[in-house]
Each structure stands twice: as structure tokens, then as C-alpha cells.
Design a protein around this motif. Structure first.
Motif, PDB file in Angstrom:
ATOM      1  N   GLU A  32      27.193 -82.376 -62.043  1.00  0.00           N
ATOM      2  CA  GLU A  32      27.596 -82.808 -60.705  1.00  0.00           C
ATOM      3  C   GLU A  32      27.354 -84.299 -60.550  1.00  0.00           C
TER       4      GLU A  32
ATOM      5  N   LYS B  41      28.699 -95.754 -51.369  1.00  0.00           N
ATOM      6  CA  LYS B  41      29.662 -94.662 -51.253  1.00  0.00           C
ATOM      7  C   LYS B  41      31.012 -94.978 -51.891  1.00  0.00           C
TER       8      LYS B  41
ATOM      9  N   ASP C  87      28.216 -84.641 -52.103  1.00  0.00           N
ATOM     10  CA  ASP C  87      28.592 -83.677 -51.069  1.00  0.00           C
ATOM     11  C   ASP C  87      27.685 -83.880 -49.865  1.00  0.00           C
ATOM     12  N   SER C  88      28.258 -84.288 -48.735  1.00  0.00           N
ATOM     13  CA  SER C  88      27.455 -84.589 -47.549  1.00  0.00           C
ATOM     14  C   SER C  88      26.806 -83.356 -46.954  1.00  0.00           C
ATOM     15  N   THR C  89      27.346 -82.178 -47.240  1.00  0.00           N
ATOM     16  CA  THR C  89      26.753 -80.951 -46.690  1.00  0.00           C
ATOM     17  C   THR C  89      25.611 -80.450 -47.553  1.00  0.00           C
ATOM     18  N   LYS C  90      25.468 -80.987 -48.732  1.00  0.00           N
ATOM     19  CA  LYS C  90      24.391 -80.579 -49.637  1.00  0.00           C
ATOM     20  C   LYS C  90      23.885 -81.825 -50.333  1.00  0.00           C
ATOM     21  N   GLN C  91      23.064 -82.570 -49.619  1.00  0.00           N
ATOM     22  CA  GLN C  91      22.705 -83.902 -50.073  1.00  0.00           C
ATOM     23  C   GLN C  91      21.924 -83.879 -51.372  1.00  0.00           C
TER      24      GLN C  91
END
Length: 229
Positions: free
Chosen positions: A62, A116, A154-158
């Protein structure tokens, strides 16, 4: 004997209920076989009392945005000299570093992140180099990771889950480029419940099997008995 069987049945039901109520344990067992990545250390002797510690990343599928950790060392055995950037996050851009030697808890606070709009690396690479000077004639120096985290895109799973952080028991008497023994921080110590359930199941199954074998054996002996009176 039937009470023993009832007890064994109850114990099996209780054990499997306990196992079912602990999904994290089975998850850790699966994740232990398929890690999301590994961070470990390698030693290199630069001079008679100077050691270079390479912190390396490996097997990251990842993309990695940034990472941070505390590197705890024994300050009565060594002193921290300096650090150098590695090449892992540098593959994606020009990362921002935060490195501080915390004398209060004898640790190096390390943080590194890309922006980013950068590219985010996968795979393996060198995170950073740390230089230590040995202060006495000790034969080993323990370096430990603490509060480590690796951030993905992934902003939902930092934070990327289930990273293997490995300590280093640095052998001060070994030759350069020698890997010393590692101990896993993200360990398997909490995986004991599945193994306990398995042991209980095998034990109880053996008892039940032995009982029915003995019962069938007695029945066969009774069937072959002949009364001549």
C-alpha cells in the motif's frame, strides 16, 4: 461416565463461545501470515565506538504517505550523534522531516511525511540512518521502536494496520553489516486463545473417542460370551 461426557461437551461449548467472542484474535492470526509491511533495523560498525543504524522498510504493498516512531535507546551505553535521510519516501518527492533527541525518556522522536501532491512509494527502502557512539564496554545495545505508525493515502484509514515493527539487539562486538537478533513488537503473544481452544478440542475429542472405543469393545465381548448351562 455420562456426566464426564456432559462436562466435556459443556467445556467445548464454552471454549468455542469464547473464541467466537474474540474476533480480533483470529484476525491477528490471519494478519500475522500476511503482514502489510515490515520495519526493522540493521547495524554497521563505522569505527571502534561508532555504529550506524539503518531503519528499513520492506514489503509495503500500500502506498506510504508518511511514518513516525520513537526510537528508544539505552543512554547509559550510547549517545545519539546524528541522523541522515534515507531513500524510501524520497522516491516520491521531497519529504518533510522532524527529528528530535528526547533526553527525558532517552528516545529519538522521528517523523517524515510527503505532501499530498507527491508520489507515494511502495515496496522497500531505507527510511533513515542513525549514528550512535558507544559509551562503555558493553557487549550489546538494545534499540526499541515505540508508538510507531505508518500513514497511507486513504483519508478514511489514515494509519496502515498490522505493520511489523522489529527491535534490534545490537551486538557491539560483531563485524560490520551483521544482522543481529530481532524481536517482534507487533507480536503473536495475543494469539494464544485459538491455540488453547485447539488443544482443548483435541484433548476432549480423544477422551470421547477412547470412551466409545472402550464401550464398543465391552459390547463385543458380551456378544461373544456363551452360557453352556
Amino acid at each position: 461416565m455420562k456426566y464426564i461426557l456432559l462436562f466435556i461437551l459443556f467445556f467445548l461449548i464454552y471454549s468455542f463461545n469464547a473464541f467466537a467472542k474474540a474476533p480480533d484474535e483470529s484476525d491477528r492470526l490471519i494478519d500475522a501470515l500476511e503482514p502489510a509491511g515490515k520495519i526493522y533495523m540493521q547495524q554497521e560498525k563505522i569505527d571502534k565506538d561508532i555504529f550506524k543504524i539503518s531503519v528499513l522498510a520492506q514489503d509495503f504493498a500500500e502506498p506510504v504517505l508518511g511514518l513516525s516512531f520513537h526510537l528508544i535507546y539505552e543512554n547509559d551505553k550510547a549517545s545519539f550523534l546524528r541522523y541522515e535521510p534515507g531513500d524510501f519516501l524520497e522516491k516520491g518527492g521531497d519529504p518533510i522531516y522532524l527529528v528530535k533527541n528526547n533526553s527525558t525518556n532517552h528516545s529519538i522522536i522521528f517523523g517524515e511525511t510527503l505532501r499530498k501532491n507527491d508520489n507515494f512509494p511502495v515496496g522497500k527502502g531505507i527510511i533513515a540512518y542513525f549514528y550512535f557512539q558507544v559509551l562503555d564496554n558493553s557487549e550489546n545495545l538494545l534499540l526499541k521502536f515505540y508508538n510507531g505508525s505508518v500513514s497511507g493515502i486513504d483519508s478514511t484509514k489514515q494509519d496502515i494496520k498490522h505493520i511489523y515493527w522489529q527491535n534490534l539487539d545490537l551486538n557491539l562486538k560483531e563485524n560490520p553489516l551483521n544482522y543481529s537478533s530481532l524481536s517482534v513488537i507487533d507480536s503473536y503473544e495475543k494469539l494464544s486463545l485459538p491455540y488453547k481452544v485447539l488443544v482443548v478440542f483435541v484433548f476432549c475429542f480423544s477422551l470421547i473417542s477412547a470412551y466409545f472405543l472402550a464401550k464398543n469393545h465391552r459390547k463385543k465381548r458380551a456378544d461373544t460370551y456363551v452360557n453352556f448351562k
